[in-house]
Design an enzyme around this catalytic site. Structure first.
Site, PDB file in Angstrom:
ATOM      1  N   PHE A  43      13.771   4.236  11.694  1.00  0.00           N
ATOM      2  CA  PHE A  43      12.491   3.672  11.296  1.00  0.00           C
ATOM      3  C   PHE A  43      11.506   5.014  10.900  1.00  0.00           C
ATOM      4  O   PHE A  43      11.360   5.703  11.726  1.00  0.00           O
ATOM      5  CB  PHE A  43      11.823   2.821  12.548  1.00  0.00           C
ATOM      6  CG  PHE A  43      10.874   2.402  11.879  1.00  0.00           C
ATOM      7  CD1 PHE A  43       9.586   2.779  12.274  1.00  0.00           C
ATOM      8  CD2 PHE A  43      10.877   1.017  11.288  1.00  0.00           C
ATOM      9  CE1 PHE A  43       8.262   1.918  11.822  1.00  0.00           C
ATOM     10  CE2 PHE A  43       9.543   0.248  11.030  1.00  0.00           C
ATOM     11  CZ  PHE A  43       8.356   0.633  11.408  1.00  0.00           C
ATOM     12  N   VAL A  44      11.128   5.006   9.547  1.00  0.00           N
ATOM     13  CA  VAL A  44      10.529   6.257   9.202  1.00  0.00           C
ATOM     14  C   VAL A  44       9.155   5.643   8.800  1.00  0.00           C
ATOM     15  O   VAL A  44       8.698   4.560   8.403  1.00  0.00           O
ATOM     16  CB  VAL A  44      11.261   6.460   7.856  1.00  0.00           C
ATOM     17  CG1 VAL A  44      12.391   7.507   8.403  1.00  0.00           C
ATOM     18  CG2 VAL A  44      11.377   5.517   6.841  1.00  0.00           C
ATOM     19  N   LYS A  64      17.184   3.146   1.641  1.00  0.00           N
ATOM     20  CA  LYS A  64      18.011   2.872   2.788  1.00  0.00           C
ATOM     21  C   LYS A  64      19.201   1.860   2.935  1.00  0.00           C
ATOM     22  O   LYS A  64      18.932   0.636   3.173  1.00  0.00           O
ATOM     23  CB  LYS A  64      16.829   2.654   3.915  1.00  0.00           C
ATOM     24  CG  LYS A  64      17.534   2.697   5.509  1.00  0.00           C
ATOM     25  CD  LYS A  64      16.681   2.004   6.760  1.00  0.00           C
ATOM     26  CE  LYS A  64      15.414   2.570   6.549  1.00  0.00           C
ATOM     27  NZ  LYS A  64      14.563   1.887   7.942  1.00  0.00           N
ATOM     28  N   ASP A  89      14.622  -1.073   1.693  1.00  0.00           N
ATOM     29  CA  ASP A  89      15.235  -1.444   2.945  1.00  0.00           C
ATOM     30  C   ASP A  89      16.132  -2.625   2.908  1.00  0.00           C
ATOM     31  O   ASP A  89      17.214  -2.370   2.360  1.00  0.00           O
ATOM     32  CB  ASP A  89      14.318  -1.366   4.026  1.00  0.00           C
ATOM     33  CG  ASP A  89      14.694  -1.426   5.547  1.00  0.00           C
ATOM     34  OD1 ASP A  89      16.115  -1.419   5.573  1.00  0.00           O
ATOM     35  OD2 ASP A  89      13.959  -1.302   6.479  1.00  0.00           O
ATOM     36  N   LYS A  96       0.874  -1.288  -0.002  1.00  0.00           N
ATOM     37  CA  LYS A  96      -0.046  -0.149  -0.001  1.00  0.00           C
ATOM     38  C   LYS A  96       0.871   1.165   0.171  1.00  0.00           C
ATOM     39  O   LYS A  96       0.306   2.491  -0.244  1.00  0.00           O
ATOM     40  CB  LYS A  96      -0.902  -0.037   1.148  1.00  0.00           C
ATOM     41  CG  LYS A  96      -1.829  -1.177   1.386  1.00  0.00           C
ATOM     42  CD  LYS A  96      -2.616  -1.183   2.736  1.00  0.00           C
ATOM     43  CE  LYS A  96      -3.367  -2.402   2.884  1.00  0.00           C
ATOM     44  NZ  LYS A  96      -3.712  -2.530   4.219  1.00  0.00           N
ATOM     45  N   ARG A 125       0.407   6.269   7.585  1.00  0.00           N
ATOM     46  CA  ARG A 125       0.736   6.513   6.224  1.00  0.00           C
ATOM     47  C   ARG A 125       0.076   7.985   5.478  1.00  0.00           C
ATOM     48  O   ARG A 125       0.535   8.398   4.479  1.00  0.00           O
ATOM     49  CB  ARG A 125      -0.068   5.466   5.433  1.00  0.00           C
ATOM     50  CG  ARG A 125       0.227   3.894   5.539  1.00  0.00           C
ATOM     51  CD  ARG A 125      -0.591   3.105   4.555  1.00  0.00           C
ATOM     52  NE  ARG A 125      -0.373   1.536   4.853  1.00  0.00           N
ATOM     53  CZ  ARG A 125       0.704   0.952   4.626  1.00  0.00           C
ATOM     54  NH1 ARG A 125       1.414   1.492   3.931  1.00  0.00           N
ATOM     55  NH2 ARG A 125       0.549  -0.334   4.961  1.00  0.00           N
ATOM     56  N   ASP A 159       8.074   2.625  -2.146  1.00  0.00           N
ATOM     57  CA  ASP A 159       8.119   4.004  -1.204  1.00  0.00           C
ATOM     58  C   ASP A 159       9.563   3.816  -0.542  1.00  0.00           C
ATOM     59  O   ASP A 159      10.000   4.928  -0.494  1.00  0.00           O
ATOM     60  CB  ASP A 159       7.110   3.622  -0.041  1.00  0.00           C
ATOM     61  CG  ASP A 159       6.996   2.290   0.797  1.00  0.00           C
ATOM     62  OD1 ASP A 159       7.697   1.430   0.016  1.00  0.00           O
ATOM     63  OD2 ASP A 159       6.150   2.302   1.526  1.00  0.00           O
ATOM     64  N   ASP A 204       4.185   3.061   6.888  1.00  0.00           N
ATOM     65  CA  ASP A 204       3.303   2.719   8.102  1.00  0.00           C
ATOM     66  C   ASP A 204       4.277   2.191   9.098  1.00  0.00           C
ATOM     67  O   ASP A 204       5.169   1.506   8.971  1.00  0.00           O
ATOM     68  CB  ASP A 204       2.227   2.061   7.649  1.00  0.00           C
ATOM     69  CG  ASP A 204       2.638   0.606   7.471  1.00  0.00           C
ATOM     70  OD1 ASP A 204       1.801  -0.427   8.266  1.00  0.00           O
ATOM     71  OD2 ASP A 204       3.368   0.185   6.489  1.00  0.00           O
TER      72      ASP A 204
END
Length: 180
Positions: free
Chosen positions: A152-153, A131, A103, A43, A165, A100, A159
């Site tokens: 942690f973003v 990241k 990681d 999402k 979000r 988005d 989310d």
């Protein structure tokens, strides 16, 4: 108030909009006459993809996949679960994944490999955030708006347990919020 859970704003809404404009201009050049399929990874990609496509001035098609590798926590499990696949045949098509954040890289590496097996003409990756400190597999985005530290973003599609979000920026979540 959601802002009370944010340690600091890492990327502002204005910075995101400007980066999407620049990336859209680059994609317009790179994909002119190719009619690519932009595949948003649900999402989290929705806000970024919605902003990005407004700045692409060439024919594109859009599709979406829902893939999970985070299971309610803060770390990727490494297990890829395709909940919703694309609706189009991508054989011979140029595919651009819109994400988005990259990681660990596991999700996108698996998707890229899968789409190469499906005989896409090309498979590239555009991400709002990269990241690299979190990477556990070899993969690089073809287009990156922002490289961020290993924090942690949340926000702008990202989310924590389906919350945050809707923040209009990228913020660092306070540790006490996710360590409980």
């Amino acid at each position: 108030m959601l802002e009370n859970d944010i340690k600091k704003v890492l990327v502002s809404h204005d910075e995101i909009t400007e980066a999407a404009k620049k990336l859209g201009a680059q994609l317009t050049k790179d994909y002119a006459g190719k009619n690519p399929i932009l595949v948003g990874i649900l999402k989290g990609s929705i806000p970024f993809m919605a902003e990005l496509v407004k700045h692409i001035d060439t024919h594109i098609e859009m599709d979406f996949m829902m893939v999970s590798s985070y299971h309610g926590g803060t770390a990727s499990s490494g297990v890829i679960n395709i909940k919703q696949d694309v609706t189009q045949d991508i054989k011979g098509r140029h595919v651009l994944f819109v994400e988005d954040i990259i990681d660990t890289g596991q999700t996108l590496k698996n998707l890229r490999d899968m789409f190469k097996e499906r005989e896409a003409a090309s498979v590239k990756i555009a991400t709002l955030l990269d990241k690299p400190e979190g990477r556990v597999v070899e993969i690089e985005a073809d287009y990156t708006c922002f490289t961020i530290p290993n924090e942690f973003v949340v926000g702008y599609g990202l989310d924590y347990k389906e919350n945050y979000r809707n923040l209009p920026y990228i913020g660092v979540l306070k540790e006490e919020v996710y360590s409980n």
